[in-house]
Design an enzyme around this catalytic site. Structure first.
Site, mmCIF file in Angstrom:
data_model
loop_
_atom_site.group_PDB
_atom_site.id
_atom_site.type_symbol
_atom_site.label_atom_id
_atom_site.label_comp_id
_atom_site.label_asym_id
_atom_site.label_seq_id
_atom_site.Cartn_x
_atom_site.Cartn_y
_atom_site.Cartn_z
ATOM 1 N N LYS A 112 0.831 -1.208 0.000
ATOM 2 C CA LYS A 112 0.000 0.000 0.000
ATOM 3 C C LYS A 112 0.862 1.253 0.000
ATOM 4 O O LYS A 112 0.574 2.213 -0.709
ATOM 5 C CB LYS A 112 -0.920 0.021 1.230
ATOM 6 C CG LYS A 112 -1.979 -1.082 1.185
ATOM 7 C CD LYS A 112 -3.333 -0.563 1.639
ATOM 8 C CE LYS A 112 -4.450 -1.536 1.269
ATOM 9 N NZ LYS A 112 -4.950 -2.269 2.408
ATOM 10 N N LYS A 194 -6.041 -12.178 -4.619
ATOM 11 C CA LYS A 194 -7.220 -12.420 -3.797
ATOM 12 C C LYS A 194 -8.373 -11.531 -4.264
ATOM 13 O O LYS A 194 -8.137 -10.456 -4.846
ATOM 14 C CB LYS A 194 -6.907 -12.182 -2.316
ATOM 15 C CG LYS A 194 -6.670 -10.727 -1.966
ATOM 16 C CD LYS A 194 -6.752 -10.485 -0.453
ATOM 17 C CE LYS A 194 -6.578 -8.995 -0.192
ATOM 18 N NZ LYS A 194 -6.705 -8.581 1.175
ATOM 19 N N LYS A 197 -11.815 -5.748 -2.035
ATOM 20 C CA LYS A 197 -12.711 -4.593 -2.149
ATOM 21 C C LYS A 197 -12.080 -3.497 -2.980
ATOM 22 O O LYS A 197 -12.769 -2.682 -3.576
ATOM 23 C CB LYS A 197 -12.964 -3.995 -0.758
ATOM 24 C CG LYS A 197 -13.930 -4.760 0.108
ATOM 25 C CD LYS A 197 -14.053 -4.051 1.470
ATOM 26 C CE LYS A 197 -14.679 -4.948 2.496
ATOM 27 N NZ LYS A 197 -14.357 -4.547 3.879
HETATM 28 P P1 TYM Z 1 -11.572 -6.401 5.712
HETATM 29 O O1 TYM Z 1 -12.653 -5.434 6.011
HETATM 30 O O2 TYM Z 1 -10.658 -6.119 4.577
HETATM 31 O O3 TYM Z 1 -12.194 -7.826 5.426
HETATM 32 C C1 TYM Z 1 -13.154 -8.401 6.302
HETATM 33 C C2 TYM Z 1 -12.897 -9.890 6.428
HETATM 34 O O4 TYM Z 1 -12.977 -10.528 5.136
HETATM 35 C C3 TYM Z 1 -11.816 -11.322 4.919
HETATM 36 N N1 TYM Z 1 -11.506 -11.375 3.490
HETATM 37 C C4 TYM Z 1 -11.462 -12.492 2.754
HETATM 38 N N2 TYM Z 1 -11.687 -13.778 3.071
HETATM 39 C C5 TYM Z 1 -11.575 -14.689 2.078
HETATM 40 N N3 TYM Z 1 -11.237 -14.391 0.810
HETATM 41 C C6 TYM Z 1 -11.004 -13.110 0.444
HETATM 42 N N4 TYM Z 1 -10.686 -12.806 -0.822
HETATM 43 C C7 TYM Z 1 -11.117 -12.093 1.437
HETATM 44 N N5 TYM Z 1 -10.958 -10.745 1.430
HETATM 45 C C8 TYM Z 1 -11.199 -10.325 2.689
HETATM 46 C C9 TYM Z 1 -10.720 -10.620 5.714
HETATM 47 O O5 TYM Z 1 -9.651 -11.480 5.987
HETATM 48 C C10 TYM Z 1 -11.475 -10.210 6.946
HETATM 49 O O6 TYM Z 1 -11.556 -11.295 7.859
HETATM 50 N N6 TYM Z 1 -7.967 -5.532 9.090
HETATM 51 C C11 TYM Z 1 -9.275 -6.144 8.903
HETATM 52 C C12 TYM Z 1 -10.346 -5.527 9.786
HETATM 53 C C13 TYM Z 1 -10.042 -5.566 11.237
HETATM 54 C C14 TYM Z 1 -9.967 -6.710 12.076
HETATM 55 C C15 TYM Z 1 -9.671 -6.235 13.379
HETATM 56 C C16 TYM Z 1 -10.098 -8.079 11.850
HETATM 57 C C17 TYM Z 1 -9.815 -4.478 12.027
HETATM 58 N N7 TYM Z 1 -9.590 -4.885 13.310
HETATM 59 C C18 TYM Z 1 -9.515 -7.100 14.465
HETATM 60 C C19 TYM Z 1 -9.957 -8.936 12.943
HETATM 61 C C20 TYM Z 1 -9.659 -8.452 14.221
HETATM 62 C C21 TYM Z 1 -9.697 -5.933 7.462
HETATM 63 O O7 TYM Z 1 -9.215 -5.083 6.770
HETATM 64 O O8 TYM Z 1 -10.738 -6.705 7.038
#
Ligand code: TYM
Length: 298
Positions: A112, A194, A197
């Protein structure tokens, strides 16, 4: 005791990777009686530029989707991160224990940051805030996709550093990964990446809000390869295997089962089967999300 905590960013619309990889798994943990907290990580979203009104609307939309997917406020805790000031407070305490070298070395940060002229400090501190999110509640298990594993390693390391410095206060959390392919859904346009979003190509992902015809279109355009048979070989045939994974998740089946059922079908014909399975799984969630969003507006 086991405590499950996870967060989802209200940046961009939810796709089936978020749904199968995190949200639906949380709902299943809730059904099995786990102690579960799900929050909307709006502070994390601020690491990239956000339009305030748009972000607020997205927080509500995301809440509607999580409820529509089956999260039940009577059995789990659903909240917005910024409503609890202690996330930012604990983040500061942990920031003083984290090292620049470790954070700057994380691949997600490097990727990023490389694309930016001016790198906001929040981007570097992102995993520290994520650690605070989990440690604050004594989280032990964190259901996430594979892309979050390194962030949770940072959280576990910070819990240990904190214990050395001040005494044991937090259990070291760990990522709870799925074994059904849901932790790593791939882009429909480039199966080596992957599903994300932030991908600029909207055809690379299927949104939770996509109507049936768009689901069909995106699956039909999904990149596969030049072998017509349907097989499950994630390493050598990531495109078709990704479709098999999506099919398995939509119908709660194993890869062997769906591959056997698809015998004799070309990948083009198989895509219609996958689209139909996904349409059946998502239609009720979409309808409930729309109803919840409308109720929220009233
Ligand atoms: P975020 O918002 O990008 O994504 C939410 C959840 O979706 C999962 N995910 C996927 N799983 C399978 N295949 C994919 N292609 C895919 N893309 C996304 C992510 O792994 C996530 O579980 N940093 C985190 C948000 C966060 C968080 C936390 C998570 C903030 N604080 C504390 C756990 C604990 C994030 O950006 O998720």
């Amino acid at each position: 005791p086991r405590r499950v905590v996870t967060g989802i960013q209200p940046t961009g619309e939810l796709h089936i990777g978020n749904y199968f990889g995190a949200i639906r798994r949380c709902v299943r943990l809730q059904e099995q009686g786990d102690d579960l907290m799900i929050f909307i990580a709006d502070l994390h979203s601020l690491t990239t530029r956000q339009e305030p009104a748009r972000l607020q609307a997205r927080v509500l939309e995301l809440a509607a989707c999580v409820l529509a997917a089956g999260a039940d406020p009577a059995r789990c805790v659903l909240f917005v991160q910024s409503a609890v000031p202690r996330h930012a407070e604990l983040c500061w305490l942990l920031t003083c224990l984290a090292t620049h070298a470790r954070l700057a070395h994380l691949p997600q940060y490097k990727e990023k940051a490389a694309a930016m002229k001016e790198v906001p400090l929040g981007l570097l501190l992102y995993p520290v805030l994520q650690a605070a999110d989990v440690l604050l509640y004594g989280g032990t298990h964190v259901p996430v996709g594979a892309d979050q594993v390194q962030h949770l390693q940072v959280a576990a390391a910070l819990a240990r550093t904190f214990a050395h410095r001040y005494g044991r206060a937090f259990p070291a959390p760990r990522a709870l990964l799925a074994d059904d392919g849901s932790d790593r859904l791939r882009s429909l346009r480039n199966p080596n990446k992957k599903m994300s979003k932030s991908d600029t190509d909207p055809k690379s992902r299927i949104l939770l809000t996509d109507p049936d015809d768009i689901i069909e279109l995106k699956i039909r355009k999904a990149v596969t390869d030049f072998t017509p048979q349907v097989t499950f070989e994630p390493e050598t045939r990531p495109g078709v295997s990704n479709l098999v994974s999506i099919h398995c998740l939509a119908e709660d089946k194993l890869p062997e089962e769906v591959v056997q059922e698809a015998e004799g079908l070309s990948t083009a014909q198989y895509k219609r089967v996958v689209a139909a399975a996904l349409q059946r799984e998502l239609a009720p969630v979409r309808a409930r999300a729309r109803a919840a969003a409308l109720a929220g507006l009233r």
